[in-house]
Motif scaffolding. Structure first.
Motif, short mmCIF file in Angstrom:
data_model
loop_
_atom_site.label_atom_id
_atom_site.label_comp_id
_atom_site.label_asym_id
_atom_site.label_seq_id
_atom_site.Cartn_x
_atom_site.Cartn_y
_atom_site.Cartn_z
N PRO A 74 -25.68 -35.30 41.66
CA PRO A 74 -24.94 -35.28 42.92
C PRO A 74 -25.56 -34.29 43.92
O PRO A 74 -26.15 -33.28 43.53
N SER A 75 -25.41 -34.59 45.20
CA SER A 75 -25.98 -33.71 46.22
C SER A 75 -25.40 -32.30 46.13
O SER A 75 -26.10 -31.32 46.41
N ASP A 76 -24.13 -32.17 45.73
CA ASP A 76 -23.55 -30.84 45.55
C ASP A 76 -24.34 -30.05 44.51
O ASP A 76 -24.55 -28.84 44.67
N CYS A 77 -24.78 -30.69 43.45
CA CYS A 77 -25.56 -30.02 42.42
C CYS A 77 -26.93 -29.63 42.95
O CYS A 77 -27.41 -28.53 42.69
N ALA A 78 -27.55 -30.53 43.70
CA ALA A 78 -28.88 -30.25 44.24
C ALA A 78 -28.84 -29.08 45.22
O ALA A 78 -29.79 -28.31 45.30
N ARG A 79 -27.77 -28.96 45.96
CA ARG A 79 -27.64 -27.91 46.97
C ARG A 79 -27.12 -26.59 46.41
O ARG A 79 -27.34 -25.54 47.00
N PHE A 80 -26.41 -26.66 45.30
CA PHE A 80 -25.81 -25.47 44.72
C PHE A 80 -26.87 -24.43 44.41
O PHE A 80 -27.94 -24.78 43.95
N PRO A 81 -26.62 -23.16 44.66
CA PRO A 81 -25.38 -22.50 45.03
C PRO A 81 -25.23 -22.22 46.53
O PRO A 81 -24.50 -21.32 46.92
N TYR A 82 -25.93 -22.96 47.36
CA TYR A 82 -25.82 -22.88 48.82
C TYR A 82 -26.29 -21.54 49.38
O TYR A 82 -25.89 -21.14 50.46
N THR A 83 -27.13 -20.82 48.63
CA THR A 83 -27.58 -19.51 49.08
C THR A 83 -28.75 -19.58 50.06
O THR A 83 -29.23 -18.55 50.50
N ASP A 84 -29.16 -20.78 50.41
CA ASP A 84 -30.21 -20.92 51.41
C ASP A 84 -29.73 -21.74 52.61
O ASP A 84 -30.52 -22.26 53.38
N GLU A 85 -28.41 -21.81 52.79
CA GLU A 85 -27.87 -22.56 53.92
C GLU A 85 -26.59 -21.92 54.45
O GLU A 85 -26.02 -21.03 53.81
N ASP A 86 -26.15 -22.39 55.60
CA ASP A 86 -25.02 -21.75 56.28
C ASP A 86 -23.67 -21.93 55.58
O ASP A 86 -22.69 -21.32 55.97
N VAL A 87 -23.63 -22.72 54.52
CA VAL A 87 -22.39 -22.87 53.74
C VAL A 87 -21.90 -21.51 53.26
O VAL A 87 -20.70 -21.27 53.18
N ILE A 88 -22.83 -20.62 53.00
CA ILE A 88 -22.47 -19.28 52.51
C ILE A 88 -21.53 -18.57 53.48
O ILE A 88 -20.66 -17.81 53.07
N LEU A 89 -21.67 -18.87 54.77
CA LEU A 89 -20.79 -18.29 55.80
C LEU A 89 -19.66 -19.23 56.19
O LEU A 89 -18.54 -18.79 56.41
N LYS A 90 -19.94 -20.52 56.28
CA LYS A 90 -18.95 -21.49 56.76
C LYS A 90 -17.82 -21.72 55.76
O LYS A 90 -16.71 -22.03 56.16
N ARG A 91 -18.12 -21.60 54.48
CA ARG A 91 -17.11 -21.84 53.45
C ARG A 91 -16.98 -20.57 52.60
O ARG A 91 -17.32 -20.54 51.43
N GLN A 92 -16.46 -19.52 53.24
CA GLN A 92 -16.39 -18.21 52.60
C GLN A 92 -15.59 -18.20 51.30
O GLN A 92 -16.02 -17.57 50.33
N PRO A 93 -14.44 -18.86 51.22
CA PRO A 93 -13.72 -18.87 49.94
C PRO A 93 -14.58 -19.46 48.80
O PRO A 93 -14.54 -18.98 47.67
N LEU A 94 -15.36 -20.49 49.13
CA LEU A 94 -16.24 -21.10 48.13
C LEU A 94 -17.33 -20.11 47.72
O LEU A 94 -17.64 -19.97 46.53
N THR A 95 -17.89 -19.40 48.68
CA THR A 95 -18.93 -18.40 48.38
C THR A 95 -18.38 -17.32 47.46
O THR A 95 -19.03 -16.93 46.48
N LEU A 96 -17.18 -16.85 47.76
CA LEU A 96 -16.56 -15.82 46.92
C LEU A 96 -16.33 -16.33 45.50
O LEU A 96 -16.62 -15.64 44.52
N LYS A 97 -15.81 -17.54 45.38
CA LYS A 97 -15.59 -18.13 44.06
C LYS A 97 -16.93 -18.27 43.32
O LYS A 97 -17.04 -17.90 42.14
N ASN A 98 -17.94 -18.78 44.02
CA ASN A 98 -19.25 -18.99 43.39
C ASN A 98 -19.86 -17.67 42.92
O ASN A 98 -20.54 -17.63 41.89
N SER A 99 -19.60 -16.59 43.65
CA SER A 99 -20.17 -15.30 43.25
C SER A 99 -19.57 -14.79 41.95
O SER A 99 -20.14 -13.92 41.29
N SER A 100 -18.44 -15.34 41.55
CA SER A 100 -17.80 -14.90 40.32
C SER A 100 -18.40 -15.54 39.07
O SER A 100 -18.20 -15.05 37.97
N PHE A 101 -19.13 -16.67 39.24
CA PHE A 101 -19.71 -17.32 38.07
C PHE A 101 -21.19 -17.63 38.20
O PHE A 101 -21.82 -18.05 37.22
N CYS A 102 -21.78 -17.40 39.37
CA CYS A 102 -23.20 -17.68 39.57
C CYS A 102 -23.94 -16.39 39.89
O CYS A 102 -23.71 -15.79 40.94
#
Length: 161
Positions: free
Chosen positions: A118-146
């Protein structure tokens, strides 16, 4: 993951959640976006996903229509059969995996559908795109397991974006 920054990263990430939230909220978007490509690359020089696999073990990507079509074709399944066998609809209306760990994750942490994942898997963990800022709750959650997300957030703290 032989880096002092990554030593005991899960505890440090849990301890720093409030700091990360403040950092992401007040960060200079342009400075962050400029810094991300190098930080992303540095993170993946230190983090070996095949030694971790946390994302595939405990979380599900969203499966968008193109993902479902591509993966079903690869598995030689009808789309409906693929959905019934592997997916469910979550409370946000997205198709996600019925179970964790991911059905396509091997014991060696290799993905059996990596080429068509899935494209979500290919893009994960979004550390090279603006998702890190645009979806802050997701970034915080991801930082707890990635560990890669943790690493990038720690480096952003160091450079004071």
């Amino acid at each position: 993951m032989q880096d002092d920054l990554l030593h005991n990263w899960q505890k440090k990430s849990a301890d720093h959640q409030k700091l990360y939230k403040q950092l992401l909220h007040r960060a200079d978007k342009n400075k962050v976006l400029k810094a991300l490509p190098a930080l992303h690359e540095e993170a993946f020089e230190k983090v070996d996903c095949l030694q971790c696999g946390n994302c595939c073990k405990g979380y599900s990507p969203r499966f968008k229509t193109p993902d479902i079509k591509r993966i079903s074709k690869h598995l030689k399944m009808k789309e409906g059969d693929f959905i019934n066998a592997y997916l469910k609809v979550d409370n946000e209306g997205d198709y996600v995996l019925q179970q964790q760990p991911c059905s396509f994750l091997g014991a060696d942490n290799y993905c059996s559908i990596y080429e068509v994942r899935p494209s979500d898997c290919a893009r994960f963990p979004y550390t090279d795109e603006d998702v890190i800022l645009k979806r802050q709750p997701l970034t915080l959650k991801n930082s707890s397991f990635c560990p890669a997300v943790y690493f990038v957030l720690e480096k952003l703290r160091e450079v004071g974006v």
